[in-house]
Design an enzyme around this catalytic site. Structure first.
Site, PDB file in Angstrom:
ATOM      1  N   GLY A 181      -4.716  -5.188  -4.912  1.00  0.00           N
ATOM      2  CA  GLY A 181      -4.061  -5.067  -3.603  1.00  0.00           C
ATOM      3  C   GLY A 181      -4.389  -3.732  -2.958  1.00  0.00           C
ATOM      4  O   GLY A 181      -3.678  -3.263  -2.072  1.00  0.00           O
ATOM      5  N   TYR A 233      10.669 -14.837  -3.827  1.00  0.00           N
ATOM      6  CA  TYR A 233      10.226 -13.443  -3.935  1.00  0.00           C
ATOM      7  C   TYR A 233      11.097 -12.670  -4.929  1.00  0.00           C
ATOM      8  O   TYR A 233      10.593 -11.988  -5.821  1.00  0.00           O
ATOM      9  CB  TYR A 233      10.268 -12.787  -2.551  1.00  0.00           C
ATOM     10  N   SER A 235      10.373  -4.818  -7.016  1.00  0.00           N
ATOM     11  CA  SER A 235      11.021  -4.630  -5.715  1.00  0.00           C
ATOM     12  C   SER A 235      12.513  -4.530  -5.952  1.00  0.00           C
ATOM     13  O   SER A 235      13.023  -5.062  -6.958  1.00  0.00           O
ATOM     14  CB  SER A 235      10.725  -5.838  -4.816  1.00  0.00           C
ATOM     15  N   ASP A 238      -8.885 -13.093  -6.666  1.00  0.00           N
ATOM     16  CA  ASP A 238      -7.560 -13.648  -6.390  1.00  0.00           C
ATOM     17  C   ASP A 238      -6.772 -13.549  -7.689  1.00  0.00           C
ATOM     18  O   ASP A 238      -7.055 -14.280  -8.654  1.00  0.00           O
ATOM     19  CB  ASP A 238      -7.719 -15.115  -5.948  1.00  0.00           C
TER      20      ASP A 238
HETATM   21  N1  LIG Z   1       6.348  -3.145   1.575  1.00  0.00           N
HETATM   22  C1  LIG Z   1       7.514  -3.229   0.955  1.00  0.00           C
HETATM   23  O1  LIG Z   1       8.579  -2.988   1.531  1.00  0.00           O
HETATM   24  C2  LIG Z   1       7.569  -3.614  -0.494  1.00  0.00           C
HETATM   25  C3  LIG Z   1       8.808  -3.509  -1.122  1.00  0.00           C
HETATM   26  C4  LIG Z   1       8.896  -3.847  -2.465  1.00  0.00           C
HETATM   27  C5  LIG Z   1       7.781  -4.268  -3.154  1.00  0.00           C
HETATM   28  N2  LIG Z   1       6.587  -4.369  -2.525  1.00  0.00           N
HETATM   29  C6  LIG Z   1       5.448  -4.841  -3.297  1.00  0.00           C
HETATM   30  O2  LIG Z   1       4.397  -3.913  -3.212  1.00  0.00           O
HETATM   31  C7  LIG Z   1       3.147  -4.607  -3.345  1.00  0.00           C
HETATM   32  C8  LIG Z   1       2.233  -4.242  -2.184  1.00  0.00           C
HETATM   33  O3  LIG Z   1       2.823  -4.661  -0.980  1.00  0.00           O
HETATM   34  P1  LIG Z   1       2.426  -4.044   0.444  1.00  0.00           P
HETATM   35  O4  LIG Z   1       3.690  -3.893   1.200  1.00  0.00           O
HETATM   36  O5  LIG Z   1       1.513  -2.897   0.262  1.00  0.00           O
HETATM   37  O6  LIG Z   1       1.656  -5.318   1.076  1.00  0.00           O
HETATM   38  P2  LIG Z   1       0.295  -5.437   1.909  1.00  0.00           P
HETATM   39  O7  LIG Z   1       0.321  -6.811   2.481  1.00  0.00           O
HETATM   40  O8  LIG Z   1       0.135  -4.291   2.842  1.00  0.00           O
HETATM   41  O9  LIG Z   1      -0.824  -5.334   0.776  1.00  0.00           O
HETATM   42  C9  LIG Z   1      -0.972  -6.322  -0.209  1.00  0.00           C
HETATM   43  C10 LIG Z   1      -2.452  -6.474  -0.548  1.00  0.00           C
HETATM   44  O10 LIG Z   1      -2.556  -7.453  -1.587  1.00  0.00           O
HETATM   45  C11 LIG Z   1      -3.636  -8.322  -1.284  1.00  0.00           C
HETATM   46  N3  LIG Z   1      -3.401  -9.613  -1.919  1.00  0.00           N
HETATM   47  C12 LIG Z   1      -2.512 -10.571  -1.547  1.00  0.00           C
HETATM   48  N4  LIG Z   1      -2.620 -11.646  -2.345  1.00  0.00           N
HETATM   49  C13 LIG Z   1      -3.590 -11.359  -3.260  1.00  0.00           C
HETATM   50  C14 LIG Z   1      -4.161 -12.087  -4.327  1.00  0.00           C
HETATM   51  N5  LIG Z   1      -3.751 -13.313  -4.617  1.00  0.00           N
HETATM   52  N6  LIG Z   1      -5.137 -11.496  -5.036  1.00  0.00           N
HETATM   53  C15 LIG Z   1      -5.570 -10.250  -4.744  1.00  0.00           C
HETATM   54  N7  LIG Z   1      -5.066  -9.522  -3.722  1.00  0.00           N
HETATM   55  C16 LIG Z   1      -4.097 -10.082  -2.987  1.00  0.00           C
HETATM   56  C17 LIG Z   1      -3.655  -8.406   0.225  1.00  0.00           C
HETATM   57  O11 LIG Z   1      -4.919  -8.848   0.734  1.00  0.00           O
HETATM   58  C18 LIG Z   1      -3.298  -6.984   0.624  1.00  0.00           C
HETATM   59  O12 LIG Z   1      -4.465  -6.180   0.792  1.00  0.00           O
HETATM   60  C19 LIG Z   1       3.503  -6.108  -3.378  1.00  0.00           C
HETATM   61  O13 LIG Z   1       3.537  -6.535  -4.722  1.00  0.00           O
HETATM   62  C20 LIG Z   1       4.878  -6.147  -2.782  1.00  0.00           C
HETATM   63  O14 LIG Z   1       5.627  -7.255  -3.208  1.00  0.00           O
HETATM   64  C21 LIG Z   1       6.450  -4.044  -1.193  1.00  0.00           C
END
Ligand SMILES: NC(=O)c1ccc[n+]([C@@H]2O[C@H](COP(=O)([O-])OP(=O)(O)OC[C@H]3O[C@@H](n4cnc5c(N)ncnc54)[C@H](O)[C@@H]3O)[C@@H](O)[C@H]2O)c1
Length: 251
Positions: A12, A149, A136, A57
């Site tokens: 990611g 989620y 999270s 993926d």
């Molecule tokens: N943003 C928040 O508030 C938040 C809060 C708690 C947890 N998280 C967790 O942090 C992590 C990152 O989230 P973010 O906010 O940076 O999201 P984001 O959407 O900005 O980044 C996520 C990245 O993961 C990639 N991705 C998605 N599905 C994929 C797959 N099947 N295989 C490979 N890559 C894949 C996407 O292309 C993207 O580049 C996630 O696990 C999310 O659940 C985020």
């Protein structure tokens, strides 16, 4: 330069929190492999950070095995895994369909298992590893719209604790981060205007966080300073998990 001579895989890594962590690791000397389902994003980030790009993926077990092998070959070893790939969706319990449930569980929970297992097998041979998963606050507290989620992230927390126990004799630590509301693409898609107002009321620090604030915690857990920390759940949430009833905030 906490990560000189260290190598890291960041899933990611093309966006949001993963991208900020990859930047932090690279800035402190690590050689990084950026993994993302979106090849363009992975390549852009890799170009800017002089890193390696791997399209995969994480919800496909064969991709997880390939990404671990490719990263090990290109970097020579894998010291650190940051598993940040994930997706979010806001849907009520009664409205969640089996397809929506499966999609989130496949990517967020099964993807964590496939990727961590494949990379941990490489780390086991090295007798060294630092694994950081992304859970999270939704994996700890309930809340509306977090059926799949929240269940997936609760699973990530338990999975990470099991890894911490079983991998300890192999010199591998495993910890998880529990971010609250962090300004990224995921949150733009997941939080409605109403969610934003309601969410903020529950955050003592009275704002959403930014990816760099999660990255700082990830870098600590990935570093040798955290060598005696394993199985921990570290909240980066502006106090959201600590908050109960709050009167109007002063100021
Ligand atoms: N943003 C928040 O508030 C938040 C809060 C708690 C947890 N998280 C967790 O942090 C992590 C990152 O989230 P973010 O906010 O940076 O999201 P984001 O959407 O900005 O980044 C996520 C990245 O993961 C990639 N991705 C998605 N599905 C994929 C797959 N099947 N295989 C490979 N890559 C894949 C996407 O292309 C993207 O580049 C996630 O696990 C999310 O659940 C985020």
């Amino acid at each position: 330069m906490r990560f000189e001579d260290r190598t890291a895989v960041v899933t990611g890594g093309g966006s949001g929190i993963g991208r900020a962590i990859a930047e932090g690791l690279a800035a402190e000397g690590a050689r990084v492999a950026i993994v993302d389902i979106d090849a363009g994003r992975a390549e852009t980030a890799a170009r800017e950070l002089s890193a390696v790009a791997i399209q995969a993926d994480v919800s496909r077990p064969e991709d997880a095995v390939r990404l671990a092998a490719e990263a090990a070959r290109q970097l020579g070893k894998i010291d650190i895994l940051i598993h940040s790939a994930g997706v979010g969706a806001e849907r009520s319990f009664l409205d969640t369909t089996p397809d929506e449930w499966r999609r989130i569980i496949d990517i967020d929970l099964s993807g964590t298992f496939y990727t961590c297992q494949a990379v941990a097998k490489v780390m086991a041979g090295q007798r060294y590893g630092r694994i950081v998963t992304l859970a999270s606050t939704a994996g700890i507290r309930g809340g509306t719209g977090r059926t799949a989620y929240g269940a997936a992230k609760g699973g990530v927390i338990t999975l990470t604790k099991v890894m911490a126990v079983e991998l300890a004799p192999l010199g591998i630590t495993a910890n998880t981060l529990a971010p609250g509301a962090i300004e990224t693409e995921l949150v733009k898609k997941m939080h409605s205007a109403e969610t934003r107002v309601v969410y903020r009321r529950g955050i003592p620090l009275d704002r959403y966080g930014v990816p760099e604030e999660v990255a700082a915690a990830a870098l600590f857990l990935a570093s040798d300073e955290a060598r005696y920390v394993t199985g921990a759940v570290l909240a980066v949430d502006g106090g959201f998990l600590a908050a109960g009833v709050m009167h109007a905030k002063p100021g």
